[in-house]
Write a protein that holds these residues in place. Structure first.
Motif, short mmCIF file in Angstrom:
data_model
loop_
_atom_site.label_atom_id
_atom_site.label_comp_id
_atom_site.label_asym_id
_atom_site.label_seq_id
_atom_site.Cartn_x
_atom_site.Cartn_y
_atom_site.Cartn_z
N LYS A 58 8.68 17.16 54.72
CA LYS A 58 10.09 17.50 54.48
C LYS A 58 10.22 18.71 53.55
O LYS A 58 11.18 19.50 53.68
CB LYS A 58 10.84 16.30 53.90
N LEU A 59 9.29 18.87 52.63
CA LEU A 59 9.29 20.08 51.80
C LEU A 59 9.00 21.30 52.65
O LEU A 59 9.61 22.37 52.48
CB LEU A 59 8.25 19.94 50.68
N LEU A 60 8.08 21.16 53.60
CA LEU A 60 7.80 22.24 54.55
C LEU A 60 9.05 22.56 55.37
O LEU A 60 9.35 23.74 55.64
CB LEU A 60 6.64 21.84 55.46
N GLU A 61 9.79 21.51 55.76
CA GLU A 61 11.02 21.73 56.51
C GLU A 61 12.04 22.52 55.68
O GLU A 61 12.75 23.39 56.22
CB GLU A 61 11.64 20.38 56.93
N VAL A 62 12.11 22.24 54.39
CA VAL A 62 13.03 22.99 53.52
C VAL A 62 12.67 24.47 53.55
O VAL A 62 13.55 25.35 53.69
CB VAL A 62 12.98 22.45 52.07
N ILE A 63 11.38 24.78 53.43
CA ILE A 63 10.95 26.18 53.43
C ILE A 63 11.27 26.84 54.77
O ILE A 63 11.80 27.96 54.83
CB ILE A 63 9.43 26.27 53.14
N ILE A 64 10.98 26.13 55.87
CA ILE A 64 11.25 26.68 57.21
C ILE A 64 12.73 26.91 57.42
O ILE A 64 13.16 27.97 57.91
CB ILE A 64 10.69 25.73 58.30
N MET A 65 13.56 25.94 57.04
CA MET A 65 14.99 26.04 57.31
C MET A 65 15.70 27.03 56.39
O MET A 65 16.69 27.65 56.79
CB MET A 65 15.64 24.65 57.22
N PHE A 66 15.22 27.20 55.16
CA PHE A 66 15.79 28.25 54.32
C PHE A 66 15.45 29.62 54.89
O PHE A 66 16.28 30.55 54.86
CB PHE A 66 15.31 28.10 52.88
N SER A 67 14.25 29.75 55.44
CA SER A 67 13.88 31.00 56.11
C SER A 67 14.72 31.19 57.37
O SER A 67 15.16 32.30 57.68
CB SER A 67 12.39 30.98 56.47
N ALA A 68 14.94 30.08 58.09
CA ALA A 68 15.77 30.15 59.30
C ALA A 68 17.19 30.54 58.96
O ALA A 68 17.85 31.28 59.71
CB ALA A 68 15.75 28.78 60.01
N ALA A 69 17.71 30.06 57.81
CA ALA A 69 19.06 30.42 57.40
C ALA A 69 19.18 31.93 57.21
O ALA A 69 20.16 32.56 57.64
CB ALA A 69 19.44 29.69 56.12
N LEU A 70 18.17 32.54 56.59
CA LEU A 70 18.17 33.99 56.41
C LEU A 70 18.10 34.70 57.76
O LEU A 70 18.78 35.72 57.98
CB LEU A 70 16.99 34.41 55.52
#
Length: 620
Positions: A83-95
């Motif tokens: 889930k921490l990896l998902e946070v990193i991926i999705m914050f990058s996806a938001a950008l």
């Protein structure tokens, strides 16, 4: 169970993850499809198909490794890391969404699929470790409901987000917020350490994939359950993919009706999951599978005849309100809902079956093999649809009819390969249709390892009733004459029944029975014996013969006394004449299966065991 700490944080985590996956994937596809993107290096059609492949590819590559990882570390810790990896991926996806960098979004979709591939095995293998055995079906029902409602909400939510004037901003904030919420909920999951010996975890994507499949195939019942689940995903992927064109071409409807049909299908699966939980009576019940199979076929075929005639005005397109206002559409809506209900009945017992039958410490690897096969079947569904609809010129209703027929054929194949599924179905019908069976002390049956059940012998269907009371397979020691009853003999043969008779009738059969019992116990199997040696002629408990003492002298394994009440006087008992010769007189009568504490095989003998069974008969 739902509100307990051992389930609620995990349930919230998996629902938020499924929701976020579907919102992100659908936002990407909708932005590319409807925003007239001109700076893509490839065509929109190519991008859409590539996105579908990019999301599913990690399940081929990483599921096997994910299964080994999940079996060899604390599952709660693994979920938090994912889930921490998902946070990193999705914050990058938001950008990437805000900057409208679609190729970067495609790369991040691959990473999202990879994160999901690692989450899949731990998602299901966690349940048998966190929940009690009688909660397992309920837990799986909640997971299936949460998954499909998350798919529905994610699909609909993506459409709402993209339709807004600030689509990119709201989409970016949504995926980032859901990822963060999922991580926070995962922190409340209690520790779940590995159950087996910790192994080294080599990273071998492709070879590991094949090895994972080969390992699953070593247990035929688990392999058939995996194929059956994968077939459901084949069906589901085909229906979900064809919803838009089916609504447009054959229901003359717009996008809102597509959402309605998707909703009926997804809510149906949720309802079916809880119908399964309700009628499983607290344990893994394979007897419900045929009802799901039958529903998928019947309602799939009926869908062909449920399509209403085209409107007089060829240019008319139904919206949501006008579609619902026409009663001619109710049958189509009911069919899609019942296909979903049937799917829920079909899939929940199979997941629970894999979880209970997998070796301790290897459940995640079995789930990983299941995820690999699911992916293969979903790709096959896309290829079949393209071949039949594009090359062969079939219509979508014809494709749906083919799926319904194929479903019946696949079911026949699975049932022919795993006779236990058929036996469980017949046992379920006896226990809950012909009789009302209640089980007291089911938890007394050993969860693993060798053991013996000793029971009184009242009717020809005792074995089938007992089979339904146990979540473990049972080898029955049965009088040879009973094991050869027409029709029932085929069930008994596939159930691994051990026929026995007196040495006066056949000394070879008598000796072979004891050898077979010894081999079964040496293999860690559960054996059921009727020590009276015959059906009761008067409804009373007879004397126990010395055969049980002979077995325990050689294999002093744990013994579970059991008593059957309520079968005396049935069509299958000897009351008022020989069994099966009089007209049936009782239906829906109460039958109880009662078990008491396990007796150490070193201390057990036929007299003490008979007293234990007699006490149960008197007590209940």
């Amino acid at each position: 169970m739902l509100l307990t700490k051992r389930f609620l944080p995990y349930f919230a985590t998996q629902c938020l993850g499924a929701l976020n996956d579907n919102i992100y994937k659908n936002v990407l596809l909708l932005l590319v499809t409807f925003s007239q993107v001109n700076n893509l290096p490839i065509s929109v059609d190519m991008f859409v198909n590539l996105a579908a492949g990019v999301f599913i590819l990690p399940f081929f590559l990483f599921s096997a490794h994910a299964g080994v990882v999940a079996d060899n570390m604390d599952k709660a810790k693994l979920i938090r890391r994912l889930k921490l990896l998902e946070v990193i991926i999705m914050f990058s996806a938001a950008l990437a969404i805000v900057s409208e960098n679609y190729m970067m979004m495609l790369l991040l979709l691959f990473l999202t699929g990879s994160q999901s591939a690692y989450f899949g095995p731990v998602k299901y293998s966690l349940l048998p470790q966190a929940l009690k055995e009688d909660e397992l079906v309920t837990g799986n029902a909640w997971v299936e409901m949460g998954t499909f409602l998350s798919i529905l909400i994610g699909t609909l939510g993506a459409g709402i987000l993209v339709s807004d004037n600030n689509a990119t901003l709201w989409s970016a904030l949504t995926v980032a917020a859901l990822a963060l919420a999922g991580y926070l909920s995962s922190r409340a999951i209690p520790a779940l350490p590995p159950q087996g010996a910790v192994q080294k975890i080599p990273f071998r994507p492709l070879s590991g994939t094949w090895r994972s499949i080969q390992k699953a195939r070593q247990t035929p019942s688990i392999w058939m359950a995996i194929l059956a689940i994968s077939w459901f995903w084949f069906l589901g992927a085909t229906y979900l993919t064809q919803f838009p064109n089916f609504a447009k071409l054959h229901l003359h409807s717009g996008a809102t009706v597509v959402s309605l049909l998707l909703g009926m299908f997804s809510i149906g699966i949720a309802v079916g999951s809880f119908v399964c939980e309700r009628f499983s009576f607290g344990h893994v019940e394979l007897g419900l599978l045929p009802f799901g199979v039958l529903g998928l076929t019947v309602f799939g075929v009926d869908l062909l005849w449920a399509i209403p005639p085209a409107p007089a005005d060829a240019s008319f397109v139904y919206g949501l309100q006008t579609f619902i206002a026409q009663s001619q559409h109710y049958r189509v809506m009911l069919d899609f809902f019942m296909i979903g209900v049937s799917g829920g009945l079909f899939i929940v017992p199979l997941y629970a079956f894999i979880q209970t039958r997998s070796a301790k410490g290897e459940c995640a690897q079995a789930i990983a093999a299941n995820n690999i096969m699911n992916s293969l079947f979903m790709v096959a569904s896309a290829l079949l649809s393209m071949l039949l609809l594009g090359v062969a010129g079939w219509s979508i209703p014809q494709l749906f009819l083919l799926l319904a027929v194929m479903n019946f054929v696949v079911a026949l194949y699975v049932y022919s390969q795993v006779p236990e599924f058929t036996q469980r179905f017949i046992s379920y019908l006896l226990s809950h249709v012909l009789y009302r069976v209640t089980v007291t002390g089911r938890d007394k049956i050993p969860k693993e390892g060798a053991g013996i059940i000793v029971s009184n012998h009242v009717s020809y269907v005792d074995a089938l009733i007992i089979m339904g009371a146990s979540t473990r397979p049972i080898r029955f020691v049965m009088d040879k004459s009973i094991s050869e009853i027409p029709v029932l003999k085929y069930l008994f043969r596939h159930a691994g029944v051990i026929p026995i008779c007196s040495p006066r009738q056949s000394e070879a059969t008598y000796n072979q029975a004891f050898e077979s019992i010894h081999e079964a116990l040496a293999n860690g199997e559960l054996v059921c014996i009727f020590p009276e040696g015959r059906l009761t002629p008067d409804g009373e408990l007879g004397e126990f013969r010395p055969g049980i003492d002979k077995i325990l002298a050689r294999d002093p394994v744990p013994v579970v006394p059991m008593a059957l009440n309520g079968l005396w006087g049935s069509y299958f008992s000897h009351k008022d004449g020989h069994a099966l010769t009089t007209m049936p007189k009782r239906f829906w009568s109460k039958v109880s299966v009662n078990l008491t504490d396990v007796v150490d095989g070193q201390d057990a003998n036929r007299y003490a065991l008979r007293d234990a069974v007699a006490h149960l008969l008197h007590k209940y």
